[in-house]
Design a protein around this motif. Structure first.
Motif, PDB file in Angstrom:
ATOM      1  N   PHE A 199       0.933  -1.106   0.059  1.00  0.00           N
ATOM      2  CA  PHE A 199      -0.024   0.024   0.029  1.00  0.00           C
ATOM      3  C   PHE A 199       1.012   1.202   0.054  1.00  0.00           C
ATOM      4  O   PHE A 199       0.773   2.283  -0.624  1.00  0.00           O
ATOM      5  CB  PHE A 199      -0.827   0.286   1.158  1.00  0.00           C
ATOM      6  N   LEU A 200       1.778   1.311   0.713  1.00  0.00           N
ATOM      7  CA  LEU A 200       2.635   2.501   0.984  1.00  0.00           C
ATOM      8  C   LEU A 200       3.416   2.685  -0.413  1.00  0.00           C
ATOM      9  O   LEU A 200       3.684   3.727  -0.881  1.00  0.00           O
ATOM     10  CB  LEU A 200       3.581   2.424   2.136  1.00  0.00           C
ATOM     11  N   LYS A 201       4.066   1.640  -0.774  1.00  0.00           N
ATOM     12  CA  LYS A 201       4.840   1.919  -2.346  1.00  0.00           C
ATOM     13  C   LYS A 201       4.041   2.225  -3.236  1.00  0.00           C
ATOM     14  O   LYS A 201       4.340   2.972  -4.044  1.00  0.00           O
ATOM     15  CB  LYS A 201       5.439   0.298  -2.600  1.00  0.00           C
ATOM     16  N   GLU A 202       2.621   1.715  -3.492  1.00  0.00           N
ATOM     17  CA  GLU A 202       1.832   2.100  -4.462  1.00  0.00           C
ATOM     18  C   GLU A 202       1.207   3.474  -4.255  1.00  0.00           C
ATOM     19  O   GLU A 202       1.228   4.350  -5.286  1.00  0.00           O
ATOM     20  CB  GLU A 202       0.184   1.177  -4.352  1.00  0.00           C
ATOM     21  N   LYS A 203       1.180   3.989  -3.097  1.00  0.00           N
ATOM     22  CA  LYS A 203       0.989   5.460  -2.593  1.00  0.00           C
ATOM     23  C   LYS A 203       1.914   6.209  -3.422  1.00  0.00           C
ATOM     24  O   LYS A 203       1.826   7.361  -3.932  1.00  0.00           O
ATOM     25  CB  LYS A 203       0.636   5.536  -1.363  1.00  0.00           C
ATOM     26  N   ALA A 204       3.164   5.778  -3.001  1.00  0.00           N
ATOM     27  CA  ALA A 204       4.396   6.704  -3.306  1.00  0.00           C
ATOM     28  C   ALA A 204       4.722   6.687  -4.893  1.00  0.00           C
ATOM     29  O   ALA A 204       4.958   7.593  -5.441  1.00  0.00           O
ATOM     30  CB  ALA A 204       5.626   5.943  -2.736  1.00  0.00           C
ATOM     31  N   HIS A 205       4.274   5.560  -5.506  1.00  0.00           N
ATOM     32  CA  HIS A 205       4.049   5.499  -6.995  1.00  0.00           C
ATOM     33  C   HIS A 205       3.301   6.472  -7.565  1.00  0.00           C
ATOM     34  O   HIS A 205       3.591   7.010  -8.577  1.00  0.00           O
ATOM     35  CB  HIS A 205       4.036   4.130  -7.495  1.00  0.00           C
ATOM     36  N   ASN A 234       4.203   9.973  -6.872  1.00  0.00           N
ATOM     37  CA  ASN A 234       5.484  10.485  -7.058  1.00  0.00           C
ATOM     38  C   ASN A 234       6.413  11.054  -6.320  1.00  0.00           C
ATOM     39  O   ASN A 234       6.902  12.084  -6.157  1.00  0.00           O
ATOM     40  CB  ASN A 234       5.356  11.187  -8.476  1.00  0.00           C
ATOM     41  N   SER A 235       6.114  10.426  -4.772  1.00  0.00           N
ATOM     42  CA  SER A 235       6.807  11.030  -3.779  1.00  0.00           C
ATOM     43  C   SER A 235       7.003   9.972  -2.891  1.00  0.00           C
ATOM     44  O   SER A 235       6.173   9.243  -2.148  1.00  0.00           O
ATOM     45  CB  SER A 235       6.055  11.946  -3.106  1.00  0.00           C
ATOM     46  N   THR A 236       8.253  10.039  -2.084  1.00  0.00           N
ATOM     47  CA  THR A 236       8.297   8.898  -0.996  1.00  0.00           C
ATOM     48  C   THR A 236       7.759   9.725   0.479  1.00  0.00           C
ATOM     49  O   THR A 236       8.259   9.166   1.597  1.00  0.00           O
ATOM     50  CB  THR A 236       9.795   8.762  -0.938  1.00  0.00           C
ATOM     51  N   ILE A 276      10.199   6.682   8.332  1.00  0.00           N
ATOM     52  CA  ILE A 276      10.046   7.544   9.366  1.00  0.00           C
ATOM     53  C   ILE A 276       8.854   8.013   9.440  1.00  0.00           C
ATOM     54  O   ILE A 276       8.076   8.443   8.463  1.00  0.00           O
ATOM     55  CB  ILE A 276      11.318   8.835   9.066  1.00  0.00           C
ATOM     56  N   LEU A 277       8.250   8.081  10.800  1.00  0.00           N
ATOM     57  CA  LEU A 277       7.000   8.476  10.856  1.00  0.00           C
ATOM     58  C   LEU A 277       7.031   9.998  11.658  1.00  0.00           C
ATOM     59  O   LEU A 277       8.095  10.404  12.502  1.00  0.00           O
ATOM     60  CB  LEU A 277       6.335   7.720  12.045  1.00  0.00           C
ATOM     61  N   TYR A 278       6.218  10.745  10.779  1.00  0.00           N
ATOM     62  CA  TYR A 278       5.939  12.228  11.316  1.00  0.00           C
ATOM     63  C   TYR A 278       4.413  12.270  11.876  1.00  0.00           C
ATOM     64  O   TYR A 278       3.525  11.336  11.329  1.00  0.00           O
ATOM     65  CB  TYR A 278       6.327  13.178  10.336  1.00  0.00           C
ATOM     66  N   ARG A 279       4.019  13.438  12.150  1.00  0.00           N
ATOM     67  CA  ARG A 279       2.922  13.762  12.298  1.00  0.00           C
ATOM     68  C   ARG A 279       1.838  13.389  10.934  1.00  0.00           C
ATOM     69  O   ARG A 279       1.873  14.610  10.233  1.00  0.00           O
ATOM     70  CB  ARG A 279       2.391  14.940  13.137  1.00  0.00           C
ATOM     71  N   ASN A 280       1.097  12.788  10.892  1.00  0.00           N
ATOM     72  CA  ASN A 280       0.034  12.642   9.659  1.00  0.00           C
ATOM     73  C   ASN A 280       1.090  12.605   8.379  1.00  0.00           C
ATOM     74  O   ASN A 280       0.564  12.718   7.033  1.00  0.00           O
ATOM     75  CB  ASN A 280      -0.805  13.686   9.442  1.00  0.00           C
ATOM     76  N   GLN A 281       2.375  12.060   8.435  1.00  0.00           N
ATOM     77  CA  GLN A 281       3.126  12.075   7.269  1.00  0.00           C
ATOM     78  C   GLN A 281       4.131  10.771   7.643  1.00  0.00           C
ATOM     79  O   GLN A 281       4.435  10.459   8.743  1.00  0.00           O
ATOM     80  CB  GLN A 281       4.148  13.225   7.143  1.00  0.00           C
ATOM     81  N   ILE A 282       4.413  10.172   6.382  1.00  0.00           N
ATOM     82  CA  ILE A 282       5.336   8.972   6.534  1.00  0.00           C
ATOM     83  C   ILE A 282       6.519   9.148   5.361  1.00  0.00           C
ATOM     84  O   ILE A 282       5.917   9.322   4.405  1.00  0.00           O
ATOM     85  CB  ILE A 282       4.680   7.659   6.276  1.00  0.00           C
TER      86      ILE A 282
END
Length: 209
Positions: free
Chosen positions: A152-158, A161-163, A197-203
């Motif tokens: 899911f995370l990889k697909e979202k990044a794809h 177009n952002s990590t 790395i986990l941030y507030r409402n961001q990964i």
């Protein structure tokens, strides 16, 4: 927006002329529901910019992500629903501000017979979405939740177009039909393994993910 110039290498000039004459541009805001389950489909959308999340929902309002729609793509579910005049079986929500080319459904069947490039576009879209649905089924049936989360995370990044992903743990749990507690625990484990790395409402995804 010049539709003919944008799609001159995809569709026939005559089809592009009909698009210019009959289609309209729709602007939608982030988190706006574009199509709800049970809606009557009036137009076939082609996404010009932005990102759309397509999902299914049960009677208890539990939701599961099916796939994303990116620029210059469309939704196979709307094709099948509008051509057979069925109500929508999916929910489509704008992940970010988006611009759509809305084509009246009355033209769908006519264009399928009239323009080979439109038929090819429709069939390619259906094939692509069917493949994505099979992947979703495989993940649910054969993969553990931690594997589904990574996918899911990889697909979202794809698709973005952002990590650096703007996502809350609640959102991820919602899309994966899980609970926030379980997702938070899995994300924390991935962070300890230095995969993100986990941030507030961001990964932030790292190379080892």
């Amino acid at each position: 927006m010049q539709i003919a110039e944008r799609y001159k290498n995809i569709f026939e000039p005559e089809l592009l002329q009909e698009m210019e004459q009959n289609a309209r541009i729709m602007e939608v805001k982030a988190n706006e529901v574009i199509i709800e389950i049970g809606d009557s489909i009036k137009v076939t959308p082609i996404l010009l910019s932005g990102l759309i999340r397509v999902s299914r929902m049960d009677e208890e309002r539990n939701e599961i992500l099916l796939y994303y729609i990116s620029s210059d793509e469309s939704c196979a579910m709307t094709f099948t629903c509008c051509m057979q005049e069925y109500p929508s079986e999916i929910r489509a929500v704008a992940e970010e501000d988006a611009t759509l080319l809305a084509i009246p459904i009355s033209l769908m069947d006519e264009w399928m017979h009239k323009y080979p490039t439109w038929k090819s576009f429709v069939m390619k879209t259906i094939r692509l979405r069917f493949h994505e649905l099979l992947k979703t089924i495989d993940q649910i049936a054969f993969q553990k939740l931690d594997e589904r989360l990574i996918h899911f995370l990889k697909e979202k990044a794809h698709v973005t177009n952002s990590t650096l992903l703007t996502l809350s743990h609640d959102q991820i749990a919602h899309d994966l039909a899980s609970s926030r507690v379980v997702i938070s625990r899995l994300l924390k484990k991935l962070e300890q393994e230095k995969k993100l790395i986990l941030y507030r409402n961001q990964i932030k995804l790292l190379k080892d993910l």
